[in-house]
Enzyme design. Structure first.
Site, short mmCIF file in Angstrom:
data_model
loop_
_atom_site.label_atom_id
_atom_site.label_comp_id
_atom_site.label_asym_id
_atom_site.label_seq_id
_atom_site.Cartn_x
_atom_site.Cartn_y
_atom_site.Cartn_z
N GLU A 190 38.00 32.64 49.09
CA GLU A 190 37.10 33.40 49.94
C GLU A 190 35.75 33.63 49.28
OE1 GLU A 190 41.22 35.39 50.59
OE2 GLU A 190 40.21 34.23 49.04
N CYS B 109 38.70 40.14 47.56
CA CYS B 109 38.16 39.32 48.64
C CYS B 109 37.92 40.14 49.90
CB CYS B 109 39.08 38.15 48.91
SG CYS B 109 39.13 37.00 47.50
N HIS C 259 38.18 32.91 43.64
CA HIS C 259 39.09 32.85 44.80
C HIS C 259 38.42 32.04 45.91
CE1 HIS C 259 41.86 36.53 44.01
NE2 HIS C 259 41.55 35.91 42.89
N CYS D 198 43.09 39.32 49.15
CA CYS D 198 43.41 40.36 48.17
C CYS D 198 42.35 41.46 48.25
CB CYS D 198 43.42 39.73 46.77
SG CYS D 198 41.78 39.31 46.15
#
Length: 157
Positions: free
Chosen positions: A55, A86, A53, A83
């Protein structure tokens, strides 16, 4: 630089996702002195890794750059609400502040589904949503509209 400028950079990173077929999410991490110390974009499809992801990529880059897992005092800018995975990484990295663009109604953990930053963890980042939201939402809309295109519509029968 301003909050708007940092989010513009995150949006530019998100734009890069189109070439790899990844959902367009970009992220930058800024030091207390205002320097971008980490950047990332969603690379799950490109790398075939569930944890790639934006992040997490930015957090890893910032940790390498600063030589520490503690990102105390840093601000994270991301185009889409984090999410659960993260949000947990943000808490564990001790990031001071999170500024995101578009809400994520299906998995957002900064208020859409729940807010992990309000739970009784040992660290609670300050949270600000809606930064350049129309642009962030438009990126996502453009990506998902492209997925819904029926290739048969492009062929002249």
């Amino acid at each position: 630089m301003t909050h708007e400028d940092y989010m513009r950079r995150a949006i530019a990173l998100a734009e890069e996702c189109f070439s790899s077929g990844d959902v367009p999410v970009g992220c930058v991490i800024v030091s207390p002195e205002g320097e971008i110390v980490g950047e990332g974009r969603n690379r799950r499809e490109e790398l075939g890794q569930a944890a790639a992801h934006a992040e997490l990529c930015a957090i890893q880059a910032a940790c390498r750059r600063l030589g520490s897992w503690r990102l105390s005092g840093c601000t994270l800018y991301v185009t889409l609400e984090p999410c659960p995975m993260c949000a947990g990484a943000i808490i564990n990295a001790r990031i001071a502040e999170v500024r995101y663009g578009a809400r994520e109604e299906k998995s957002g953990c900064c208020g859409s589904v729940l807010n992990l930053f309000e739970e009784r963890f040992n660290h609670r980042p300050r949270l600000y949503g809606g930064l350049r939201e129309p642009e962030c939402r438009a990126l996502l809309g453009r990506f998902f509209a492209g997925l819904r295109e029926d290739p048969r519509d492009l062929i002249d029968l």
